[in-house]
Enzyme design. Structure first.
Site, PDB file in Angstrom:
ATOM      1  N   GLY A 163      46.253 -40.969  98.845  1.00 46.68           N
ATOM      2  CA  GLY A 163      46.095 -39.473  99.177  1.00 46.68           C
ATOM      3  C   GLY A 163      45.529 -39.534 100.619  1.00 46.68           C
TER       4      GLY A 163
ATOM      5  N   LYS B 281      47.144 -54.916  97.308  1.00 46.97           N
ATOM      6  CA  LYS B 281      47.558 -53.815  96.156  1.00 46.97           C
ATOM      7  C   LYS B 281      48.807 -54.815  95.191  1.00 46.97           C
ATOM      8  CE  LYS B 281      48.935 -50.353  99.390  1.00 46.97           C
ATOM      9  NZ  LYS B 281      48.930 -49.204  99.638  1.00 46.97           N
TER      10      LYS B 281
ATOM     11  N   ALA C   2      43.883 -47.385  97.588  1.00 46.31           N
ATOM     12  CA  ALA C   2      44.694 -47.288  96.527  1.00 46.31           C
ATOM     13  C   ALA C   2      44.772 -48.664  95.723  1.00 46.31           C
ATOM     14  CB  ALA C   2      46.241 -47.011  97.167  1.00 46.31           C
TER      15      ALA C   2
ATOM     16  N   GLU D 130      62.551 -38.007  95.207  1.00 48.95           N
ATOM     17  CA  GLU D 130      61.115 -37.549  94.886  1.00 48.95           C
ATOM     18  C   GLU D 130      61.419 -35.955  94.884  1.00 48.95           C
ATOM     19  OE1 GLU D 130      57.610 -38.951  97.298  1.00 48.95           O
ATOM     20  OE2 GLU D 130      57.894 -36.837  98.137  1.00 48.95           O
TER      21      GLU D 130
HETATM   22  P1  FAD Z   1      45.801 -47.349 101.050  1.00 46.24           P
HETATM   23  O1  FAD Z   1      46.855 -48.215 100.321  1.00 46.24           O
HETATM   24  O2  FAD Z   1      44.599 -47.326 100.434  1.00 46.24           O
HETATM   25  O3  FAD Z   1      45.522 -47.511 102.428  1.00 46.24           O
HETATM   26  C1  FAD Z   1      45.087 -46.547 103.173  1.00 46.24           C
HETATM   27  C2  FAD Z   1      44.628 -47.069 104.709  1.00 46.24           C
HETATM   28  O4  FAD Z   1      43.503 -47.730 104.408  1.00 46.24           O
HETATM   29  C3  FAD Z   1      45.603 -47.983 105.550  1.00 46.24           C
HETATM   30  O5  FAD Z   1      45.319 -47.807 106.583  1.00 46.24           O
HETATM   31  C4  FAD Z   1      45.139 -49.472 105.062  1.00 46.24           C
HETATM   32  O6  FAD Z   1      45.519 -50.370 105.899  1.00 46.24           O
HETATM   33  C5  FAD Z   1      43.564 -49.016 104.965  1.00 46.24           C
HETATM   34  N1  FAD Z   1      42.990 -49.901 103.876  1.00 46.24           N
HETATM   35  C6  FAD Z   1      43.256 -50.375 102.761  1.00 46.24           C
HETATM   36  N2  FAD Z   1      42.772 -51.158 101.775  1.00 46.24           N
HETATM   37  C7  FAD Z   1      41.442 -51.397 102.889  1.00 46.24           C
HETATM   38  C8  FAD Z   1      40.414 -52.150 102.738  1.00 46.24           C
HETATM   39  N3  FAD Z   1      40.091 -52.767 101.519  1.00 46.24           N
HETATM   40  N4  FAD Z   1      39.500 -52.122 103.883  1.00 46.24           N
HETATM   41  C9  FAD Z   1      39.844 -51.384 105.072  1.00 46.24           C
HETATM   42  N5  FAD Z   1      41.126 -50.714 105.250  1.00 46.24           N
HETATM   43  C10 FAD Z   1      41.905 -50.518 104.023  1.00 46.24           C
HETATM   44  N6  FAD Z   1      49.944 -38.217  99.390  1.00 46.24           N
HETATM   45  C11 FAD Z   1      49.671 -37.527  98.295  1.00 46.24           C
HETATM   46  O7  FAD Z   1      48.755 -36.578  98.663  1.00 46.24           O
HETATM   47  N7  FAD Z   1      50.556 -37.028  97.329  1.00 46.24           N
HETATM   48  C12 FAD Z   1      51.649 -38.032  96.893  1.00 46.24           C
HETATM   49  O8  FAD Z   1      52.257 -37.675  95.934  1.00 46.24           O
HETATM   50  C13 FAD Z   1      52.019 -38.907  97.862  1.00 46.24           C
HETATM   51  N8  FAD Z   1      53.263 -39.776  97.527  1.00 46.24           N
HETATM   52  C14 FAD Z   1      53.427 -40.738  98.567  1.00 46.24           C
HETATM   53  C15 FAD Z   1      54.621 -41.478  98.503  1.00 46.24           C
HETATM   54  C16 FAD Z   1      54.796 -42.393  99.207  1.00 46.24           C
HETATM   55  C17 FAD Z   1      55.934 -43.255  99.006  1.00 46.24           C
HETATM   56  C18 FAD Z   1      54.372 -42.680 100.386  1.00 46.24           C
HETATM   57  C19 FAD Z   1      54.583 -43.807 101.193  1.00 46.24           C
HETATM   58  C20 FAD Z   1      53.032 -41.747 100.475  1.00 46.24           C
HETATM   59  C21 FAD Z   1      52.792 -40.797  99.807  1.00 46.24           C
HETATM   60  N9  FAD Z   1      51.750 -39.910 100.047  1.00 46.24           N
HETATM   61  C22 FAD Z   1      51.101 -38.897  99.323  1.00 46.24           C
HETATM   62  C23 FAD Z   1      50.865 -40.080 101.167  1.00 46.24           C
HETATM   63  C24 FAD Z   1      49.623 -41.205 100.993  1.00 46.24           C
HETATM   64  O9  FAD Z   1      48.541 -40.656 100.030  1.00 46.24           O
HETATM   65  C25 FAD Z   1      49.017 -41.197 102.421  1.00 46.24           C
HETATM   66  O10 FAD Z   1      49.902 -42.078 103.290  1.00 46.24           O
HETATM   67  C26 FAD Z   1      47.548 -41.772 102.366  1.00 46.24           C
HETATM   68  O11 FAD Z   1      47.162 -41.812 103.950  1.00 46.24           O
HETATM   69  C27 FAD Z   1      47.626 -43.605 102.360  1.00 46.24           C
HETATM   70  O12 FAD Z   1      47.668 -43.895 100.908  1.00 46.24           O
HETATM   71  P2  FAD Z   1      48.123 -45.332 100.510  1.00 46.24           P
HETATM   72  O13 FAD Z   1      48.278 -45.415  98.978  1.00 46.24           O
HETATM   73  O14 FAD Z   1      49.044 -45.863 101.214  1.00 46.24           O
HETATM   74  O15 FAD Z   1      46.519 -45.885 100.879  1.00 46.24           O
END
Ligand code: FAD
Length: 317
Positions: free
Chosen positions: A125, A199, A144, A19
């Protein structure tokens, strides 16, 4: 080509990928190439390109502070496409909920499609710097999972507000994030896995994990994910520890534990050069064990510097 097709075509051989973080505004793209060039000999089939969300800055004007919204690290799509042209490698731009309305996301997806970008990682994010918790952007997605739905819909030719527009259909391969030590806001790993499953049900094709330093966390995560019905590739994300500060920073920012042996080894080091070497050796051991376990890809967080990732890749690929 899709990440999942690269994995299929590898016939069980572990692939190398990494990355990159988009450069700070005003930096030359050549600096980025200089860090990518040394990694090309390991044939990465794809490279992830991060997206940074907007920040507020305060500019003084006539004695008053004026709040401006800026993006310090623009260029995700531009860099992604330049990687495709320069190296003939599939770029994987990261797409965020935070900072984007659904319409802006649709616009971005259409651009990605025209530019023949085949893969995206869909992420929520983090919260903005001044916020404690993530707040969805007005008109944007909260989780997400919703973003994955939007991309999957477009893969079926379904736009946000229109009826199906005949003839237009994207075909994105969708990656999502997974957390072997659970996401910092999740009440438990089981609950977080349920969210991950949502997801997958929404259309995710593969998972990339948050960094971890103890492989047993990844092995347990993969087992639990399988039991939760998640049957897509789970790519481990590996970060070589590089400086003393990482001992506090990584657990704080990413909500992960560091193994005692690694902490001890770092604390015995006299300088950051020695720590960098400890980080390399730890990542090599981790990577070898993961490869023996049969992971599809070893995916490294390069954080803009490639010398340590090159040293690790040289020992493995
Ligand atoms: P989600 O999957 O939406 O989850 C976020 C939280 O919400 C989790 O605690 C989950 O359990 C909870 N949740 C999900 N759905 C629900 C629901 N329906 N009801 C209640 N709770 C729920 N960040 C950046 O800004 N830019 C990047 O380029 C970037 N790249 C990344 C790449 C990787 C491989 C990883 C692991 C992380 C990256 N991140 C990046 C960080 C990421 O944006 C953060 O970790 C963010 O806080 C969570 O993103 P997520 O997509 O996992 O969120």
């Amino acid at each position: 080509m899709k990440v999942t097709d690269h994995i299929k075509n590898a016939n069980g051989k572990t692939l190398f990928s990494f990355e990159i973080v988009t450069p700070v505004k005003g930096k030359n793209i050549q600096d980025l190439y200089n860090n990518i060039d040394p990694l090309m000999e390991f044939n990465p089939p794809f490279i992830d390109v991060t997206t940074s969300r907007e920040e507020y800055v305060y500019v003084e004007r006539d004695g008053l502070l004026d709040r401006k919204t800026i993006r310090k690290r623009p260029g995700t799509l531009g860099i992604s496409v330049s990687l495709k042209h320069k190296y003939n490698i599939d770029p994987v731009p990261h797409v965020l909920c935070g900072g984007f309305t659904k319409e802006e996301t649709e616009y971005l997806l259409v651009d990605c499609h025209y530019l023949e970008v085949d893969n995206l990682v869909a992420l929520r994010g983090d919260a903005m710097k001044h916020q404690q918790y993530f707040e969805p952007t007005k008109g944007g997605h909260r989780y997400a999972c919703e973003l994955v739905h939007q991309i999957s819909d477009l893969n079926k030719g379904k736009f946000l507000h229109e009826e199906n527009i005949t003839g237009f259909k994207t075909d994105f391969c969708i990656g999502v994030a997974g957390y072997p030590e659970k996401h910092m806001e999740a009440p438990s790993l089981q609950t977080d896995l349920k969210r991950l499953k949502a997801k997958v049900d929404a259309g995710a094709d593969y998972v990339v994990t948050q960094m971890f330093f103890d492989n047993s966390k990844y092995f347990e995560f993969v087992k639990m994910a399988k039991e939760a019905g998640i049957d897509i590739p789970i790519i481990p994300g590996i970060k070589p520890l590089a400086v003393q500060r990482h001992l506090q920073l990584l657990p704080h920012v990413f909500s992960i534990d560091l193994p005692e042996d690694l902490i001890d080894a770092v604390e015995k080091c006299k300088d950051n050069k020695a720590i960098r070497q400890v980080g390399i050796e730890w990542a090599i051991q981790q990577s070898k064990e993961l490869r023996d376990f049969g992971v599809p890809v070893l995916h490294y967080y390069s954080m803009g510097k490639s010398d340590n990732v090159k040293a690790i890749a040289s020992a493995l690929f």
